[in-house]
Design an enzyme around this catalytic site. Structure first.
Site, PDB file in Angstrom:
ATOM      1  CG  ASP A  72       5.607   3.766   1.611  1.00  0.00           C
ATOM      2  OD1 ASP A  72       5.622   3.851   2.181  1.00  0.00           O
ATOM      3  OD2 ASP A  72       4.124   3.181   0.340  1.00  0.00           O
ATOM      4  CE  LYS A 116       1.305   5.317   8.616  1.00  0.00           C
ATOM      5  NZ  LYS A 116       0.743   4.004   6.980  1.00  0.00           N
ATOM      6  CE1 TYR A 139      -3.963   2.679   0.454  1.00  0.00           C
ATOM      7  CE2 TYR A 139      -2.279   3.265   2.579  1.00  0.00           C
ATOM      8  CZ  TYR A 139      -3.363   3.164   1.698  1.00  0.00           C
ATOM      9  OH  TYR A 139      -4.539   4.057   1.521  1.00  0.00           O
TER      10      TYR A 139
HETATM   11  C1  LIG Z   1       0.281   4.450   5.712  1.00  0.00           C
HETATM   12  C2  LIG Z   1       1.321   4.218   5.239  1.00  0.00           C
HETATM   13  C3  LIG Z   1       0.687   5.280   3.453  1.00  0.00           C
HETATM   14  C4  LIG Z   1      -0.324   6.668   3.615  1.00  0.00           C
HETATM   15  O1  LIG Z   1       0.147   7.337   4.581  1.00  0.00           O
HETATM   16  P1  LIG Z   1      -0.796   8.391   4.986  1.00  0.00           P
HETATM   17  O2  LIG Z   1      -0.545   9.345   5.981  1.00  0.00           O
HETATM   18  O3  LIG Z   1      -2.324   7.352   4.878  1.00  0.00           O
HETATM   19  O4  LIG Z   1      -1.346   9.034   3.232  1.00  0.00           O
HETATM   20  C5  LIG Z   1       1.358   5.209   2.580  1.00  0.00           C
HETATM   21  N1  LIG Z   1       2.595   3.843   2.647  1.00  0.00           N
HETATM   22  C6  LIG Z   1       2.862   3.176   3.602  1.00  0.00           C
HETATM   23  C7  LIG Z   1       3.429   2.080   3.933  1.00  0.00           C
HETATM   24  C8  LIG Z   1       1.597   3.139   4.925  1.00  0.00           C
HETATM   25  O5  LIG Z   1       1.949   2.272   5.613  1.00  0.00           O
END
Ligand SMILES: *Cc1c(COP(=O)(O)O)cnc(C)c1O
Length: 430
Positions: free
Chosen positions: A240, A268, A145
């Site tokens: 990511d 995060k 994701y």
């Molecule tokens: C949470 C997440 C995102 C998206 O971040 P948001 O602040 O919710 O837009 C992207 N990549 C990964 C791996 C994530 O866990």
């Protein structure tokens, strides 16, 4: 079951005013059933719902709260920052300070741009990689994701996996036409895609440790393989690390595995619980970003002073000696405890995947190594397990495709209460 009258009333009003009653899909508990919790406040390792029921929290706002809820130093710095104004839309020293900390910690990041969410970070990193290479195609992995921008909403994990949607409606096929998708941990598939699209792939984007299809670590050598094949093809490798950054190690998964990508997305933890995201990488690549270069990307609240302040304090707290060893031990202890609880409950086909402070309880015979095997886990048994845990005062991710997070606020009694609850919940999930 504890009383939840007030929560139920709020949920009812929410369903009238917010689509599905929530602002982000997994919060609705569609995958596990039952009434979603309505949180009133949190402190340390615990949250309380609108009816004052207390829960041990293993979600941690899905990753940011590695220091726990309302950590005194984080609260204090946010208060102090707020008194000086909440946003200026101009550069502050706080941005420079957080940039200095991150560039010093994450091996691939020489320059960084702050944004307001992980979604913006990945979307922008892909745009930069395309501009840098002059190519259009990107390669992502099934079950990974990367936020909800159109081009990255193909075969994605997280809420899309939870709701069993093939992909999102409203994304024109032409928008994902440049997105190639490979199974995670599948070298042959990646090689075939590079052969079929020779000289056309701008970027490979990957969660170095997949944490949005439940926890699925990379096979030994898989990240090195991605590094080599992207280097050979002049393709930008994007990690990511929105979840893994400052969680798996201070320098993220790239530090943990010793594989340095060209670009890195963060979010995060680096905002200490406030809205944030960031992307960074090699200087020559980041020089593509406006106004240094031709790639447009902007944000009214980018580098927000409250988020920067909370991030600085959070990252400073993570530099103390032994923090990550402690988090690893916590994760291992919880995983072992859950495995024992399942065994004592004679609950079969339970696999607890764990890496560092991240865990997933899979109702499956073996730990998944890609999206297909992750989807094979039994969602109905997880739902029963989840509901029994919740009724016993333990809040787990309301989906088997999200990970449990240990944090520095978790105490011995959180483990004791969780494992006592698990012994009964595994009976319910037999
Ligand atoms: C949470 C997440 C995102 C998206 O971040 P948001 O602040 O919710 O837009 C992207 N990549 C990964 C791996 C994530 O866990």
């Amino acid at each position: 079951m504890p009383p939840r009258d007030r929560s139920r009333k709020i949920t009812k009003a929410a369903r009238d005013l917010l689509p599905g009653g929530v602002d982000s899909p997994v919060r609705a508990f569609s995958a596990v059933g039952g009434e979603p919790i309505v949180v009133a406040y949190g402190k340390g390792s615990r949250i309380w719902d609108a009816d004052s029921n207390e829960y041990v929290d293993w979600v941690g706002s899905w990753g940011p709260l590695i220091l726990g809820h309302a950590h005194p130093a984080v609260v204090e710095i946010i208060q102090r920052a707020a008194e000086r104004g909440t946003s200026y839309g101009a550069t502050t020293e706080l941005e420079v300070e957080l940039a200095r900390i991150i560039c010093g910690a994450v091996p691939s990041v020489e320059q960084i741009r702050f944004v307001s969410s992980g979604t913006e970070a990945t979307m922008s990193a892909v745009r930069v990689a395309r501009a840098f290479t002059g190519r259009d195609k990107i390669l992502k992995f099934e079950g990974c994701y990367h936020g909800h921008s159109d081009g990255l909403l193909a075969k994605t994990g997280s809420g899309v996996a939870t709701l069993s949607l093939p992909d999102s409606a409203g994304v024109p096929a032409s928008f994902t036409a440049e997105t190639l998708v490979s199974p995670f941990n599948d070298r042959d598939a990646v090689e075939r895609l590079f052969a079929a699209h020779d000289g056309a792939i701008a970027a490979v984007i990957v969660e170095p440790v997949a944490a949005n299809m439940g926890l699925v670590p990379p096979d030994a050598g898989f990240l090195q393989f991605l590094r080599e094949i992207t280097e050979r093809n002049d393709t930008v490798l994007i990690f990511d690390e929105v979840i893994t950054g400052f969680r798996l190690a201070y320098g993220g998964a790239q530090m943990y595995y010793g594989v340095v990508p060209d670009m890195t997305c963060l979010g995060k933890i680096i905002g200490g619980g406030l809205p944030v995201g960031a992307y960074g990488g090699r200087r020559e690549i980041m020089q593509m970003v406006a106004p240094a270069g031709p790639v447009y990307q902007a944000g009214t609240l980018s580098g927000n002073p409250l988020a920067m302040a909370a991030g600085i304090v959070t990252l400073r707290a993570l530099t103390n000696e032994g923090i990550y060893r402690g988090l690893d031990e916590m994760g291992a202890r919880l995983a072992e405890g859950l495995r024992n609880a399942a065994r004592e409950a004679e609950c079969e086909n339970v696999t607890v995947a764990q890496l560092g402070s991240m865990l997933t309880v899979f109702f499956a015979q073996e730990a998944p190594r890609d999206y297909t095997t992750a989807k094979g886990a039994d969602a109905e048994r997880y739902a029963r397990f989840f509901r029994a845990m919740l009724d016993a005062g333990v809040y787990l991710p309301p989906s088997q495709y999200e990970v449990m997070m240990c944090g520095l606020a978790h105490q011995q009694r959180d483990f004791d209460e969780t494992l006592a609850a698990a012994r009964l919940a595994f009976v319910a999930a037999r």
